[in-house]
Design an enzyme around this catalytic site. Sequence first.
Site, PDB file in Angstrom:
ATOM      1  N   GLU A  91     -18.890  -9.565 -71.820  1.00 24.87           N
ATOM      2  CA  GLU A  91     -19.669 -10.778 -72.855  1.00 24.87           C
ATOM      3  C   GLU A  91     -18.403 -12.045 -72.936  1.00 24.87           C
ATOM      4  O   GLU A  91     -17.214 -11.890 -73.131  1.00 24.87           O
ATOM      5  CB  GLU A  91     -19.724 -10.515 -73.711  1.00 24.87           C
ATOM      6  CG  GLU A  91     -19.200  -9.899 -74.394  1.00 24.87           C
ATOM      7  CD  GLU A  91     -19.808  -8.663 -75.709  1.00 24.87           C
ATOM      8  OE1 GLU A  91     -20.983  -9.012 -76.381  1.00 24.87           O
ATOM      9  OE2 GLU A  91     -19.170  -8.469 -77.146  1.00 24.87           O
ATOM     10  N   ASP A 102     -16.133 -13.934 -83.524  1.00 25.79           N
ATOM     11  CA  ASP A 102     -16.470 -14.922 -82.473  1.00 25.79           C
ATOM     12  C   ASP A 102     -16.289 -16.222 -83.227  1.00 25.79           C
ATOM     13  O   ASP A 102     -16.681 -17.085 -82.664  1.00 25.79           O
ATOM     14  CB  ASP A 102     -18.027 -14.690 -82.391  1.00 25.79           C
ATOM     15  CG  ASP A 102     -18.549 -13.512 -82.263  1.00 25.79           C
ATOM     16  OD1 ASP A 102     -17.861 -12.747 -81.928  1.00 25.79           O
ATOM     17  OD2 ASP A 102     -20.070 -13.294 -83.260  1.00 25.79           O
TER      18      ASP A 102
END
Length: 351
Positions: A254, A43
Amino acid sequence: MMIQINNCFAAALSLIVAVSGQSAAQKTPGKIGPLVTDLYTADPSAHVFNGKIYIYPSHDVEADVPQDDEGGHFQMRDYHVYSLDKIGGKVTDHGVALDVKDVPWADKQMWAPDAAYKNGTYLLYFPAKDKEGIFRIGVATSKSPTGPFKAEPKPIAGSYSIDPAVFTDTDGKAYMYLGGIWGGQLQRWHTGTYKKALMTDLGKGHENEPALGAKVAVMKDNMLSFGEPLRDVQILDENGKPLLASDTNRRFFEGAWMHKYNGKYYFSYSTGDTHLLCYAEGNSPYGPFTYKGVIMNPVEGWTTHHSIVEVKGKWYLFYHDSELSGKTHLRNVKVRELIRDSSGNITTINP
């Protein structure tokens, strides 16, 4: 079974591209290696501060928790900050910047973070579950881009879900984008209040309704709180109609990110369970955004979360895959150049 299906899907995409002469995908000679190999990182939120590249990733760990749709096996506990002087340069680990034990309100699962800078202060935004198991967004501050960061005693008022991404526009206003369905709990806030019973999505019978979208709010000048209630981020199809919940290859899941290019706002995101990295384009940081295409096809390990940043006149995509471990919850950060055509459309990458 999902891993096998998506590996087949990725292989099929590669075959199609090979047959078509790679006309729709970026040719990337050579292998893209992990930026960090001694820890598992994912991420990646990348930023350029004072001419230097800083990466704010999550820190994957093996917690021996069974895999589920709620992401219970992603048990990250702290954040490291990494820096490099140039793309391809040496990557420096600046150590732990923030630990869950030092966040008064947080209990566990320090998932994907982001960072920003304002008036001499660096800010680290992060999701974590509170003592009641509800994801909130926290903020911590430091006078250095590498930390250590000191967390505010409470999460941002009005915040929920995961994946904060803060975009500062050319006029100085900053906006936070957030949200993730399934384990990210966004669907549980569909009515405006938290409903624990909504486990994954809105369920059967809602397939032809507009898809759940990310949320956005302008930040107050101090960057510590929202300047307004969260708004819906709407993604439209080529006919100007909202993408539907059943459109799993294009709808938001997301991992939101925002960047600006030639006066246009590029809202990019992950489709989650179909593992595509997509983008939509708009004329305002609030949207609406019109779906434009795929930035990246499924990576090894199939989870997708990214950031896009300009470095010395070129644009780069920071992302992750699972090359080092072969496990979807133990990932490694990578970077490659982002290519656009003359109209600003992003060229699809086959990782």
